[in-house]
Every structure is written in C-alpha cells, then in structure tokens.
Design an enzyme around this catalytic site. Sequence first.
Site, PDB file in Angstrom:
ATOM      1  N   ASP A  13       0.885  -1.167   0.000  1.00  0.00           N
ATOM      2  CA  ASP A  13       0.000   0.000   0.000  1.00  0.00           C
ATOM      3  C   ASP A  13       0.919   1.212   0.000  1.00  0.00           C
ATOM      4  O   ASP A  13       1.567   1.509   1.001  1.00  0.00           O
ATOM      5  CB  ASP A  13      -0.898  -0.043   1.248  1.00  0.00           C
ATOM      6  CG  ASP A  13      -1.879   1.115   1.303  1.00  0.00           C
ATOM      7  OD1 ASP A  13      -1.597   2.167   0.691  1.00  0.00           O
ATOM      8  OD2 ASP A  13      -2.915   0.971   1.976  1.00  0.00           O
ATOM      9  N   ASP A  54      -6.666  -0.719  -2.252  1.00  0.00           N
ATOM     10  CA  ASP A  54      -5.616   0.305  -2.209  1.00  0.00           C
ATOM     11  C   ASP A  54      -4.208  -0.292  -2.218  1.00  0.00           C
ATOM     12  O   ASP A  54      -3.256   0.388  -1.842  1.00  0.00           O
ATOM     13  CB  ASP A  54      -5.816   1.211  -0.988  1.00  0.00           C
ATOM     14  CG  ASP A  54      -5.650   0.477   0.333  1.00  0.00           C
ATOM     15  OD1 ASP A  54      -5.488  -0.752   0.328  1.00  0.00           O
ATOM     16  OD2 ASP A  54      -5.676   1.154   1.379  1.00  0.00           O
ATOM     17  N   TYR A  92      -3.945   9.623  -0.157  1.00  0.00           N
ATOM     18  CA  TYR A  92      -4.072   9.271   1.248  1.00  0.00           C
ATOM     19  C   TYR A  92      -3.096   8.163   1.657  1.00  0.00           C
ATOM     20  O   TYR A  92      -2.908   7.194   0.941  1.00  0.00           O
ATOM     21  CB  TYR A  92      -5.516   8.878   1.614  1.00  0.00           C
ATOM     22  CG  TYR A  92      -5.684   9.064   3.090  1.00  0.00           C
ATOM     23  CD1 TYR A  92      -5.719  10.343   3.625  1.00  0.00           C
ATOM     24  CD2 TYR A  92      -5.677   7.978   3.943  1.00  0.00           C
ATOM     25  CE1 TYR A  92      -5.768  10.537   4.987  1.00  0.00           C
ATOM     26  CE2 TYR A  92      -5.725   8.165   5.305  1.00  0.00           C
ATOM     27  CZ  TYR A  92      -5.764   9.444   5.821  1.00  0.00           C
ATOM     28  OH  TYR A  92      -5.798   9.635   7.166  1.00  0.00           O
ATOM     29  N   GLY A 105      18.234  -6.176   0.697  1.00  0.00           N
ATOM     30  CA  GLY A 105      18.183  -7.327  -0.207  1.00  0.00           C
ATOM     31  C   GLY A 105      16.874  -8.091  -0.244  1.00  0.00           C
ATOM     32  O   GLY A 105      16.683  -8.924  -1.123  1.00  0.00           O
ATOM     33  N   TYR A 230      -1.196  -0.535  14.906  1.00  0.00           N
ATOM     34  CA  TYR A 230      -1.972  -0.652  13.672  1.00  0.00           C
ATOM     35  C   TYR A 230      -1.513   0.376  12.654  1.00  0.00           C
ATOM     36  O   TYR A 230      -1.466   1.567  12.929  1.00  0.00           O
ATOM     37  CB  TYR A 230      -3.470  -0.453  13.958  1.00  0.00           C
ATOM     38  CG  TYR A 230      -4.297  -0.492  12.695  1.00  0.00           C
ATOM     39  CD1 TYR A 230      -4.410  -1.678  11.978  1.00  0.00           C
ATOM     40  CD2 TYR A 230      -4.919   0.643  12.204  1.00  0.00           C
ATOM     41  CE1 TYR A 230      -5.139  -1.732  10.793  1.00  0.00           C
ATOM     42  CE2 TYR A 230      -5.654   0.601  11.032  1.00  0.00           C
ATOM     43  CZ  TYR A 230      -5.749  -0.584  10.334  1.00  0.00           C
ATOM     44  OH  TYR A 230      -6.470  -0.635   9.166  1.00  0.00           O
ATOM     45  N   LYS A 233      -4.088  -2.870   7.271  1.00  0.00           N
ATOM     46  CA  LYS A 233      -4.116  -4.337   7.296  1.00  0.00           C
ATOM     47  C   LYS A 233      -3.100  -4.895   6.309  1.00  0.00           C
ATOM     48  O   LYS A 233      -2.613  -4.197   5.430  1.00  0.00           O
ATOM     49  CB  LYS A 233      -5.519  -4.852   6.980  1.00  0.00           C
ATOM     50  CG  LYS A 233      -6.343  -5.131   8.231  1.00  0.00           C
ATOM     51  CD  LYS A 233      -5.697  -6.168   9.150  1.00  0.00           C
ATOM     52  CE  LYS A 233      -6.581  -6.535  10.312  1.00  0.00           C
ATOM     53  NZ  LYS A 233      -5.924  -6.618  11.612  1.00  0.00           N
TER      54      LYS A 233
HETATM   55  P1  13P Z   1      -7.020   8.341   9.925  1.00  0.00           P
HETATM   56  O1  13P Z   1      -8.195   8.991   9.269  1.00  0.00           O
HETATM   57  O2  13P Z   1      -6.485   9.075  11.090  1.00  0.00           O
HETATM   58  O3  13P Z   1      -5.963   7.961   8.910  1.00  0.00           O
HETATM   59  O4  13P Z   1      -7.470   6.923  10.524  1.00  0.00           O
HETATM   60  C1  13P Z   1      -8.430   6.179   9.934  1.00  0.00           C
HETATM   61  C2  13P Z   1      -7.893   5.165   9.072  1.00  0.00           C
HETATM   62  O5  13P Z   1      -8.262   5.097   7.931  1.00  0.00           O
HETATM   63  C3  13P Z   1      -6.917   4.207   9.666  1.00  0.00           C
HETATM   64  O6  13P Z   1      -6.102   3.656   8.713  1.00  0.00           O
HETATM   65  P1  13P Z   2      -5.686  -0.684   4.359  1.00  0.00           P
HETATM   66  O1  13P Z   2      -4.992  -1.674   5.245  1.00  0.00           O
HETATM   67  O2  13P Z   2      -6.229  -1.337   3.137  1.00  0.00           O
HETATM   68  O3  13P Z   2      -4.790   0.470   4.048  1.00  0.00           O
HETATM   69  O4  13P Z   2      -6.944  -0.132   5.116  1.00  0.00           O
HETATM   70  C1  13P Z   2      -6.748   0.616   6.246  1.00  0.00           C
HETATM   71  C2  13P Z   2      -7.987   1.024   6.961  1.00  0.00           C
HETATM   72  O5  13P Z   2      -7.878   1.438   8.072  1.00  0.00           O
HETATM   73  C3  13P Z   2      -9.277   0.915   6.295  1.00  0.00           C
HETATM   74  O6  13P Z   2     -10.319   1.398   7.101  1.00  0.00           O
HETATM   75 MG    MG Z   3      -4.389   1.945   2.862  1.00  0.00          MG
HETATM   76 MG    MG Z   4      -5.149  -2.260   1.612  1.00  0.00          MG
END
Ligand code: 13P
Ligand code: 13P
Ligand code: MG
Ligand code: MG
Length: 373
Positions: A13, A54, A92, A105, A230, A233
């Site tokens: 990502d 994404d 974003y 590597g 976090y 994901k």
């Molecule tokens: P933010 O809007 O602060 O990035 O948190 C929400 C989110 O999307 C977490 O990845």
């Molecule tokens: P991603 O792990 O796909 O960036 O998603 C993050 C998230 O917080 C979605 O709500």
């Molecule tokens: Mg993302």
């Molecule tokens: Mg993703």
Amino acid sequence: MPEKTTISIIKCDVGSLVGHHTVPEPLLNVGEKNLQEAQKSGIINSHYVFHAGDDLELLMVHQKGEGNPEIHKLAWDTFQEAAKKALDLKLYGAGQDILKTAFSGNVRGMGPGVAEMEIEERGSDPIVVFAADKTEPGAFNYPMFRIFADPFNTAGLVIDPAISGGFKFEVLDVLENKRAVLKCPEEMYELIALIGTPSRYLISHVRRAKDDLVCAATSTTRLSLIAGKYVGKDDPVSIVRCQHGLPALGEVLAPFMHSYFVEGWMRGSHWGPLMPVGLKDARCTLFDGPPRIVALGFQAAHGKIACDDEGKPMISDLFSDPSFDLARREAVENAVSLRRMGEFEPARLGAGEMEYTTLPKVLEKLKGRFTKA
Ligand code: 13P
Ligand code: 13P
Ligand code: MG
Ligand code: MG
C-alpha cells in the site's frame, strides 16, 4: 536440468485515492514503467501490474529463484517511487506500508507482502494468484483448507488417484515465529485446531504429500507485529497451482462460491464478509469494504506468463464471472447484518486484536475513572 521458473507477487500500500479505497492510474503507471524496463533488461521475463483495493500488486515471473535480491530491489524501488508520487499528489496514506527504510536485499519484514514459488514447469502449469484487500493473511486459511483437504470442495480428493495421497500444510505461528507441518487427511482435526485461529496460525505453504511438489504459497506479513501498532491491514497475496494431480481450477475457486468472514475491514478492526470480485470492482467503499479478493489465472510457460499473438500476457480475471454473484450478494447481506451491531463484538474484533489499534488510547483515558467495585 531445465531452468526453474519463479512466480513472485510482491505488494504494498503506497497510498491511495480518497482514503483507503483504490490505487489510481498514476501509481499503476509507475509499476508498469519500472517492470517494463526490468523486462527489457532481462531481470524478469513477464509481469502484470494491478491493484486490489488500495494495494499496488506487482506480479513478476522470472528465473532467479525465491527471495532474489534483484527482484526484491526492483519491487522495493518501485514502491518507493510510487509512494513519492502518491506524496506529490497528496494521496491518502502515502507510503503506508513502507515501514522500514534501510533495504538489505529482501522486502520481507519491511512492510510489503510477498508470495513466491519456484517451480519446475510441468507439461502445462495453470496458476492462480489471489490478492485481497482489507484483511490479513489468515484469511487464506479457510480456502486453502477447503481446496487441499476438504472432499466436499475438491472432488479430486475422492475420485482422482493422482491426488488421493493428500497434502502437507506448513503452518506458521506468527506470535512465536515457529512453524509446523501437518498432513491431511491424517491430521485434519489437528490442522483445523490451529488454523481456526487465523490471526495467529497461517498456512504459509501447501505441498503434495507423495512428492513434496509445492502447490500453494501465501504471504505471511503481519504489519501490526512489525510496527507494534496498527498501520493498515496486511492485505495478503497467494499463489496456487492447479490441475493434473492437483485440485482443478474450478476446485481452487469453489471455496469462493460463498462469502465467509475475515478480520480487517474498517480500520482493520472488524470482522467482515469477503467478497470475490473482478478487477474492475477491486475497490473498497462501504465501511471501507467489504473486504475483497481478486483471482488472476495464467499459464506458466517457458519461464514466462504465456502470451497472446501480440506478446501480451494472457491473464484471466477469474472472479469477473456471474457465478460469483451469489457470494457477492451474501457479502453485502452479511455486511449489513454485522453493521447493525456497530462497535459491539463480534462485529468488532476481540480485545487481543484491538490491542494494536487506536482503541487502547481511548481506554487509557478512562483508567482514572475506575474505583474499587
Ligand atoms: P485516519 O483517518 O487518522 O488515517 O485513521 C483512519 C484510518 O483510515 C486508519 O487507517
Ligand atoms: P488498508 O490496510 O487497506 O490500508 O486499510 C486501512 C484502513 O484502516 C481501512 O479502514
Ligand atoms: Mg491503505
Ligand atoms: Mg489495503
């Protein structure tokens, strides 16, 4: 000895359009440009750039083996360049999964997800690559079990003597960083005992029991364990071989006839239904989901992806098929049912998984409010 063929799918990502929703054209173009150049200079033999939600996905076929520094550097440099582009465009979460800076590597443990498989090409070698968004690698436990161990899914386990010797599952314990190999059908119950906890135990490889032929490889990156918090994901990838002594293509896809539940979705903090989709629908919208999975099929041939008359790799977008409409419908219906529960478990993940999210900060604020009961 013929040269072996390696299939590498490396993903990251690097930033996305409008929240965590999709990878826009300019970032895909960075991937396409870099992999085209690498193909011209002979580093790789074939490539296909796509996205799952994404996550920018680089599929590369080459003859350099697994964990090759040149291949990993190609992916790493491409992700860096795409992340820079994302930053310039103020997309974003630019560079979201680039967790470490000093490349040495191999992208493993640095944020990007990797699945690789080195094979000796059979007479014909059909391959499926899966890529999912808004979930974690344990999301593959259920379909891998169904494909390689469940006779109600895979008819070949019952009626094809070439498969009936069973399969070995390599299971990774991501908390202890240890692995074990369990053989099915003999150890089926014990296997389920482990992989039924997909946040801890991941199927990393599947091999055919009688000759150790590698049949499946999945990414095992847990971003929260690398970062300690976090950061998005893991959004895993997987490579599965099929046919001729292995599950048929249709048996590899059959677990996706229905939707099933995976961890991830909004803020990586919820159970959500997985929705199989074609590439055009690999965008996450509703409550940042529902979590999605795409499946691309191709033939590995002479160290490459088999190409058409114009030299274009022949890739089949396997879930862009009305046969998966039922699963998509189930995913929407289950999404709606779960969302009725808001932040009440089991819609939200259990406390153990929530430790890596922003929830503990909220609970910390309330600490002083508790007095002896
Ligand atoms: P933010 O809007 O602060 O990035 O948190 C929400 C989110 O999307 C977490 O990845
Ligand atoms: P991603 O792990 O796909 O960036 O998603 C993050 C998230 O917080 C979605 O709500
Ligand atoms: Mg993302
Ligand atoms: Mg993703």
